[in-house]
Each structure stands twice: as C-alpha cells, then as structure tokens.
Design an enzyme around this catalytic site. Sequence first.
Site, mmCIF file in Angstrom:
data_model
loop_
_atom_site.group_PDB
_atom_site.id
_atom_site.type_symbol
_atom_site.label_atom_id
_atom_site.label_comp_id
_atom_site.label_asym_id
_atom_site.label_seq_id
_atom_site.Cartn_x
_atom_site.Cartn_y
_atom_site.Cartn_z
ATOM 1 N N CYS A 48 2.741 3.058 9.451
ATOM 2 C CA CYS A 48 2.865 4.430 8.887
ATOM 3 C C CYS A 48 3.092 5.486 9.956
ATOM 4 O O CYS A 48 2.471 5.480 10.906
ATOM 5 C CB CYS A 48 1.611 4.653 8.024
ATOM 6 S SG CYS A 48 1.784 6.039 6.986
ATOM 7 N N PRO A 92 0.846 -1.209 0.023
ATOM 8 C CA PRO A 92 -0.047 0.050 0.081
ATOM 9 C C PRO A 92 0.914 1.285 -0.070
ATOM 10 O O PRO A 92 1.710 1.328 0.734
ATOM 11 C CB PRO A 92 -0.719 0.028 1.383
ATOM 12 C CG PRO A 92 0.136 -0.985 2.142
ATOM 13 C CD PRO A 92 0.834 -1.964 1.291
ATOM 14 N N MET A 93 0.613 2.159 -0.910
ATOM 15 C CA MET A 93 1.400 3.366 -0.885
ATOM 16 C C MET A 93 0.570 4.641 -1.465
ATOM 17 O O MET A 93 -0.183 4.789 -2.426
ATOM 18 C CB MET A 93 2.548 3.142 -1.844
ATOM 19 C CG MET A 93 3.666 2.260 -1.397
ATOM 20 S SD MET A 93 4.947 2.044 -2.848
ATOM 21 C CE MET A 93 4.172 1.002 -3.945
ATOM 22 N N GLY A 108 7.293 -2.351 -2.556
ATOM 23 C CA GLY A 108 6.578 -1.297 -2.515
ATOM 24 C C GLY A 108 7.495 -0.336 -3.496
ATOM 25 O O GLY A 108 7.085 -0.404 -4.750
ATOM 26 N N ARG A 109 8.410 0.201 -3.288
ATOM 27 C CA ARG A 109 9.057 1.338 -4.155
ATOM 28 C C ARG A 109 9.349 0.774 -5.375
ATOM 29 O O ARG A 109 9.371 1.099 -6.388
ATOM 30 C CB ARG A 109 10.125 2.242 -3.511
ATOM 31 C CG ARG A 109 9.654 3.047 -2.393
ATOM 32 C CD ARG A 109 10.581 3.449 -1.379
ATOM 33 N NE ARG A 109 11.103 2.386 -0.490
ATOM 34 C CZ ARG A 109 11.840 2.709 0.542
ATOM 35 N NH1 ARG A 109 12.311 3.693 0.911
ATOM 36 N NH2 ARG A 109 12.324 1.640 1.134
ATOM 37 N N GLY A 142 12.643 -2.765 1.772
ATOM 38 C CA GLY A 142 14.042 -2.779 0.983
ATOM 39 C C GLY A 142 14.270 -3.972 0.050
ATOM 40 O O GLY A 142 15.733 -3.940 -0.447
ATOM 41 N N LYS A 187 -0.588 -4.989 8.799
ATOM 42 C CA LYS A 187 0.802 -4.588 8.250
ATOM 43 C C LYS A 187 1.438 -3.987 9.341
ATOM 44 O O LYS A 187 1.245 -2.722 9.937
ATOM 45 C CB LYS A 187 0.734 -3.856 7.168
ATOM 46 C CG LYS A 187 2.058 -3.373 6.485
ATOM 47 C CD LYS A 187 1.610 -3.082 5.201
ATOM 48 C CE LYS A 187 3.142 -2.194 4.503
ATOM 49 N NZ LYS A 187 3.484 -0.963 5.034
HETATM 50 C C1 LIG Z 1 5.005 6.976 -1.641
HETATM 51 C C2 LIG Z 1 4.757 5.972 -0.393
HETATM 52 C C3 LIG Z 1 3.368 5.830 0.231
HETATM 53 C C4 LIG Z 1 3.319 4.888 1.204
HETATM 54 N N1 LIG Z 1 2.182 4.927 2.044
HETATM 55 C C5 LIG Z 1 1.774 3.639 2.810
HETATM 56 C C6 LIG Z 1 0.445 3.286 3.152
HETATM 57 O O1 LIG Z 1 -0.556 4.003 2.798
HETATM 58 N N2 LIG Z 1 0.271 2.509 4.084
HETATM 59 C C7 LIG Z 1 1.488 1.512 4.479
HETATM 60 O O2 LIG Z 1 1.154 0.785 5.490
HETATM 61 N N3 LIG Z 1 2.727 1.765 3.988
HETATM 62 C C8 LIG Z 1 2.755 2.728 3.273
HETATM 63 N N4 LIG Z 1 4.100 3.137 2.520
HETATM 64 C C9 LIG Z 1 5.068 2.185 3.274
HETATM 65 C C10 LIG Z 1 5.291 0.812 2.032
HETATM 66 O O3 LIG Z 1 3.935 0.066 2.130
HETATM 67 C C11 LIG Z 1 6.298 -0.087 2.390
HETATM 68 O O4 LIG Z 1 6.271 -0.504 3.789
HETATM 69 C C12 LIG Z 1 7.633 0.789 2.345
HETATM 70 O O5 LIG Z 1 7.862 1.529 1.260
HETATM 71 C C13 LIG Z 1 8.808 -0.492 2.458
HETATM 72 O O6 LIG Z 1 8.841 -1.317 1.503
HETATM 73 P P1 LIG Z 1 9.959 -1.015 0.118
HETATM 74 O O7 LIG Z 1 11.007 -0.765 0.757
HETATM 75 O O8 LIG Z 1 9.575 -2.161 -0.481
HETATM 76 O O9 LIG Z 1 9.323 0.276 -0.647
HETATM 77 C C14 LIG Z 1 4.250 4.116 1.514
HETATM 78 C C15 LIG Z 1 5.546 4.029 1.069
HETATM 79 C C16 LIG Z 1 5.707 5.047 0.104
HETATM 80 C C17 LIG Z 1 7.015 5.117 -0.745
#
Ligand SMILES: Cc1cc2nc3c(=O)[nH]c(=O)nc-3n(C[C@H](O)[C@H](O)[C@H](O)COP(=O)(O)O)c2cc1C
Length: 337
Positions: free
Chosen positions: A100, A17-18, A233-234, A213, A139
């Site tokens: 978050c 979720p982002m 995510g990213r 990550g 989460k």
């Molecule tokens: C732009 C953005 C918005 C995010 N919004 C949420 C969100 O709404 N809910 C949530 O649980 N995590 C949110 N996250 C965190 C991601 O879900 C994820 O846990 C975090 O980016 C680490 O994973 P990654 O390293 O694969 O990006 C967000 C991350 C980004 C980059």
Amino acid sequence: MYAEALKTGRKIFAVAPMIDWTDRHCRYLHRQLTAHALLYTEMIVADAIIHGPRERLLSYSPEEHPVALQLGGSDPAKLAEAVRIASDFGYDEINLNVGCPSDRVQSGTFGACLMKTPELVAECVVAMKRVATVPVTVKCRIGVDEQEPEAVLPDFLSRVVGAGADAVWIHARKAWLQGLSPKENREIPPLDYEIVHRMKRENPDVFLGINGGITDLDRAARHLTVMDGVMLGRAAYQNAGLLAEVDERVLGEAHREPDWLELRDAMMAYADRVIASGGRLNQVTRHMVGLFQGFAGARRYRQILSTEPTKPGAGPEVIGAAFAVVDLDAGAKQQAG
Ligand SMILES: Cc1cc2nc3c(=O)[nH]c(=O)nc-3n(C[C@H](O)[C@H](O)[C@H](O)COP(=O)(O)O)c2cc1C
C-alpha cells in the site's frame, strides 16, 4: 490451507484487502455469493489493534470464514503483539501489507516502502510466525520507485519465504512512492504479469498468488494455469455478482445456480441484526450496489440502494424493494447464456 493447496494443486481465489470496502458487512455479502473464496479484511494497523477498540476492529461473523486479517506495520514486536491479540478472534490467516503506497502508510514506514527493506519484512514475518497459529502471508508489489523488479523481486521472495511466509500475493505492478496517489498507483504503473508468472515457475514449491487488473473470471482462470492463487480487488467489489460463479468456474465445485431470493432474505436478516445491534442499514447496503450488473432493472436497483437506506427509519425492507425491481429470472438466463 496453503501447504495443502500446493500439495493437491487446489487453487485459491481471493478477494483483495480494500480499506473502507472489505469490512465485515462486505465480507458477509461476498460469502453469500461464494462459499470458498478467501476473503481479506481491510488493512488494520498493528498499533490500532494494540491500543484501539479491539472488539470493533477485529470482530466479524462466523459465516465469513475463511477470512484473512491484513495487518499494517513494520515493527516486528508490535506486529507479533497484534497477531497475539488477533488470535482470539479466530482468523484463518494473517497477512502483512507490503503493497500500500499511501502517504499515511509511508509516514508509519510500512506498506509498499517496505519493498526497499526486505530484511525488515523478513524480521516481521519471523516475529509474526513465532506467535501465529495460522498461516502468515505477505502481499507485495513487484518493486517500488527506481527498483528493477527483475533484480529485487526474486531476492524479496526468497527472504520472506525463508523467514517462514506461507504464501506471497503479488500485485503485478510497481508502486511510485512519490507523486502518485494510491488510486493512481493502482492504475498508472504498468502491469507486468510475466514477471509474476516467472517467479512462480522458478519457485514451484512456494505458494504464489497474482493480483492486479484482473477484471473477470476468464482472465482469473487463465492466470491459474500458471499461478496457485488469484486475487481480485475492484472487479470483485464493483461487480460482486461475478463472485456467484467463482466456486464453479474457478474452483471446480459442482454447478449451483445463484439463488437471488435466498441472497435477498439472507441480507435482509443480516441487516436486521446489524440494525438491532446499533448499526445502520447503509453500512450493509452500500456494498450491495454493485450487484446485478447487466440485469434488467439494475439501474433502478442502484438508485434505490443509493438513496433509500439513509432515510430516517429505513429498514431491511429497502433491500426487498430493491431486489423487487430487478428481473432476476432474465438475469440468471443471461448469465448462464
Ligand atoms: C478502495 C481500495 C482500498 C484498498 N486498500 C488496500 C489495503 O487495505 N491493503 C492492501 O494491501 N491493498 C489495498 N488495496 C489494493 C488492492 O488490494 C489491490 O491490490 C489493487 O486494487 C489491485 O487489484 P485489482 O486491480 O484487482 O483491484 C486497495 C484498493 C482499493 C481499490
């Protein structure tokens, strides 16, 4: 879905979720690239669902399934009400955000600060489960602030699972609630995959997914030798092309070469529908900029998609023009090789 995955050993690959990123248009794009990945919505606050424009917040295209709705909140009654309202929209899962760290989220006392009150998270899960007809998941982080993950994470997991959570997705780093921005909180606290793997080994009967990550599918596959699920995510957003390999490489489906022209046509038709119903081209194309990393022509493609869609009168043909500058054959060969 989760019980079955645990029973059969089938893994789940999820796009995290982002906020501002994984809206319905983003999910539609991602679904063109992978048939099986579980797609999460942005976090939607329970109060917004109860008092706000439900249809706009919750509606999505049927093609997006399986899709999980992530809720933010900490009031069990409000969360239950949000789940009840959302049930009309047919989501495949409801997830509670306990990860978050933004100020806005803390002032509403939910998100990562709930790591400090696992009993309240458990109450929320119980209330959500009571009305949900689909899996309810959480989460979370491995801890916040001064918490010692070794001390708090096992207790947190046993409480939320005891309350009925069907799965827990763990972002493998702490969140610092003071002094770090949400962005810094995704980068600065060190990753600790080992503790998350250990939680899985100690809880063989609980569906546990790992997040944080993970930058490519090789790493995702390695986590899946221990974990039940992996969530990107990213990397999934910024390099969405990698999703085209998820079904085969991570989930063991039959090999299928990505058909980029089919994708182009699907996205043009989708953009046409979005515009016809009052939306803007850019709402669709902004999520497509990260496609085609490493393909010849990708730079020009990005330029076109970053500038053209906001011009007056721009329509789906901009997508066609952007795809036309990418060497799709060479890119496909490069990916295969
Ligand atoms: C732009 C953005 C918005 C995010 N919004 C949420 C969100 O709404 N809910 C949530 O649980 N995590 C949110 N996250 C965190 C991601 O879900 C994820 O846990 C975090 O980016 C680490 O994973 P990654 O390293 O694969 O990006 C967000 C991350 C980004 C980059």
